[in-house]
Design an enzyme around this catalytic site. Structure first.
Site, mmCIF file in Angstrom:
data_model
loop_
_atom_site.group_PDB
_atom_site.id
_atom_site.type_symbol
_atom_site.label_atom_id
_atom_site.label_comp_id
_atom_site.label_asym_id
_atom_site.label_seq_id
_atom_site.Cartn_x
_atom_site.Cartn_y
_atom_site.Cartn_z
ATOM 1 N N ARG A 154 14.623 54.180 -74.559
ATOM 2 C CA ARG A 154 14.448 53.849 -76.134
ATOM 3 C C ARG A 154 13.460 52.912 -76.349
ATOM 4 N NH1 ARG A 154 20.394 53.303 -77.451
ATOM 5 N NH2 ARG A 154 19.817 53.347 -79.584
ATOM 6 N N ARG A 194 10.100 55.978 -88.003
ATOM 7 C CA ARG A 194 10.240 55.354 -86.638
ATOM 8 C C ARG A 194 8.633 55.797 -85.861
ATOM 9 N NH1 ARG A 194 15.937 55.500 -85.131
ATOM 10 N NH2 ARG A 194 16.370 54.356 -83.256
ATOM 11 N N ARG A 215 28.059 54.486 -77.016
ATOM 12 C CA ARG A 215 27.208 55.529 -77.272
ATOM 13 C C ARG A 215 26.541 56.071 -75.887
ATOM 14 N NH1 ARG A 215 23.728 53.685 -82.218
ATOM 15 N NH2 ARG A 215 22.252 54.635 -80.933
ATOM 16 N N LYS A 235 19.737 45.915 -86.942
ATOM 17 C CA LYS A 235 19.557 46.654 -88.223
ATOM 18 C C LYS A 235 20.711 47.107 -88.878
ATOM 19 C CE LYS A 235 16.586 49.856 -86.418
ATOM 20 N NZ LYS A 235 16.724 49.441 -85.231
ATOM 21 N N ARG A 272 27.108 47.328 -76.034
ATOM 22 C CA ARG A 272 27.605 47.764 -77.440
ATOM 23 C C ARG A 272 28.824 48.690 -77.142
ATOM 24 N NH1 ARG A 272 22.894 49.483 -81.721
ATOM 25 N NH2 ARG A 272 22.614 51.040 -80.310
HETATM 26 P P1 AMP Z 1 19.718 55.000 -83.682
HETATM 27 O O1 AMP Z 1 21.126 54.933 -84.145
HETATM 28 O O2 AMP Z 1 18.981 54.535 -85.091
HETATM 29 O O3 AMP Z 1 19.391 54.008 -82.711
HETATM 30 O O4 AMP Z 1 19.092 56.491 -83.368
HETATM 31 C C1 AMP Z 1 19.982 56.916 -82.156
HETATM 32 C C2 AMP Z 1 18.618 58.111 -81.902
HETATM 33 O O5 AMP Z 1 18.643 59.058 -82.958
HETATM 34 C C3 AMP Z 1 17.101 57.638 -81.317
HETATM 35 O O6 AMP Z 1 17.084 57.177 -80.093
HETATM 36 C C4 AMP Z 1 16.475 58.979 -81.643
HETATM 37 O O7 AMP Z 1 16.708 59.911 -80.653
HETATM 38 C C5 AMP Z 1 17.212 59.565 -82.692
HETATM 39 N N1 AMP Z 1 16.726 58.936 -84.223
HETATM 40 C C6 AMP Z 1 17.374 58.436 -85.189
HETATM 41 N N2 AMP Z 1 16.400 58.208 -86.148
HETATM 42 C C7 AMP Z 1 15.140 58.769 -85.926
HETATM 43 C C8 AMP Z 1 14.028 58.805 -86.435
HETATM 44 N N3 AMP Z 1 13.716 58.208 -87.363
HETATM 45 N N4 AMP Z 1 13.126 59.648 -85.888
HETATM 46 C C9 AMP Z 1 13.211 60.425 -84.503
HETATM 47 N N5 AMP Z 1 14.452 60.122 -84.071
HETATM 48 C C10 AMP Z 1 15.628 59.408 -84.496
#
Ligand code: AMP
Length: 216
Positions: free
Chosen positions: A175, A92, A164, A17, A131
């Site tokens: 996740r 989410r 990360r 994404k 990654r």
């Molecule tokens: P991402 O970079 O989108 O994979 O997000 C990394 C982490 O941020 C996720 O595993 C969640 O812990 C938190 N996070 C990001 N977006 C959300 C969301 N919309 N709702 C809840 N937690 C989020």
């Protein structure tokens, strides 16, 4: 040009994404809203929000709905969103989708399309755990599929790349579990609202191009 369009990119972590968002916003005047990036910036800045989010993010869990929805709500009011936006990693949960609907209603906007990035679990895990990204410019690489020219150094800004903390195998698996439990129901949510387009990995570029032609 895909202007004035409000899009959601839906998909498991590692589905691509963020990469697709960056590619699209290079060409189109859309704002890229990644809740993961906003949260990581809060952590880096040592804010209270960042401190409470960090504990949950490290374990692969979700940050509370009202917190992320509040963040997105104020981000949507910034002027660069007037030309349209891509929501990457939000909503989410179904509750977040409802909170988003309310927030959009308040500003007289609506979602035009939801794009679901379909990818096999094994590929997701391989991709997440390999990654690496640049802490300065945010460019994403992959040790296996998309390595930088020089090992661990960003091609664009010469900065050392990092993994990360939530891309370790254990956290990546957690996740994915969280995705299937909390986020997958959104596929039906948006399908019922006739907003969903699923795109597969193999035909991604062709399908995205066709969809954007339709949106223009
Ligand atoms: P991402 O970079 O989108 O994979 O997000 C990394 C982490 O941020 C996720 O595993 C969640 O812990 C938190 N996070 C990001 N977006 C959300 C969301 N919309 N709702 C809840 N937690 C989020």
């Amino acid at each position: 040009m895909v202007t004035k369009k409000n899009l959601i990119f839906l998909g498991a972590p590692g589905a691509g994404k963020g990469t697709a968002s960056s590619a699209l916003t290079e060409r189109e005047p859309l704002a890229h809203i990644s809740t993961g990036d906003i949260l990581r910036a809060e952590i880096k800045n040592g804010t209270e929000l960042g401190k409470s989010a960090a504990v949950l993010m490290e374990k692969g869990g979700l940050v509370p709905d009202d917190l992320v929805a509040g963040m997105v709500k104020s981000r949507l009011r910034q002027p660069d969103c007037d030309n349209g936006f891509i929501l990457d990693g939000f909503p989410r949960t179904v509750n977040q989708a409802n909170l988003l609907d309310q927030a959009l209603k308040e500003i007289g906007r609506k979602i035009d399309a939801v794009i679901y990035f379909e990818v096999d679990d094994e590929i997701l895990l391989q991709r997440l755990t390999a990654r690496i990204s640049c802490g300065k410019c945010g460019r994403i690489y992959n040790k296996l599929f998309l390595p930088p020219k020089q090992e661990n150094i960003c091609d664009d800004c010469n900065t050392a790349l990092f993994q990360r903390p939530d891309d370790s195998r254990e956290t990546a698996e957690e996740r994915l579990k969280v995705f299937y439990k909390n986020t997958q129901p959104l596929i039906d949510y948006y399908r019922e609202r006739k907003l969903l387009t699923s795109i597969t990995e193999i035909e991604r570029d062709k399908m995205l191009a066709a969809l954007f032609r339709e949106l223009t």
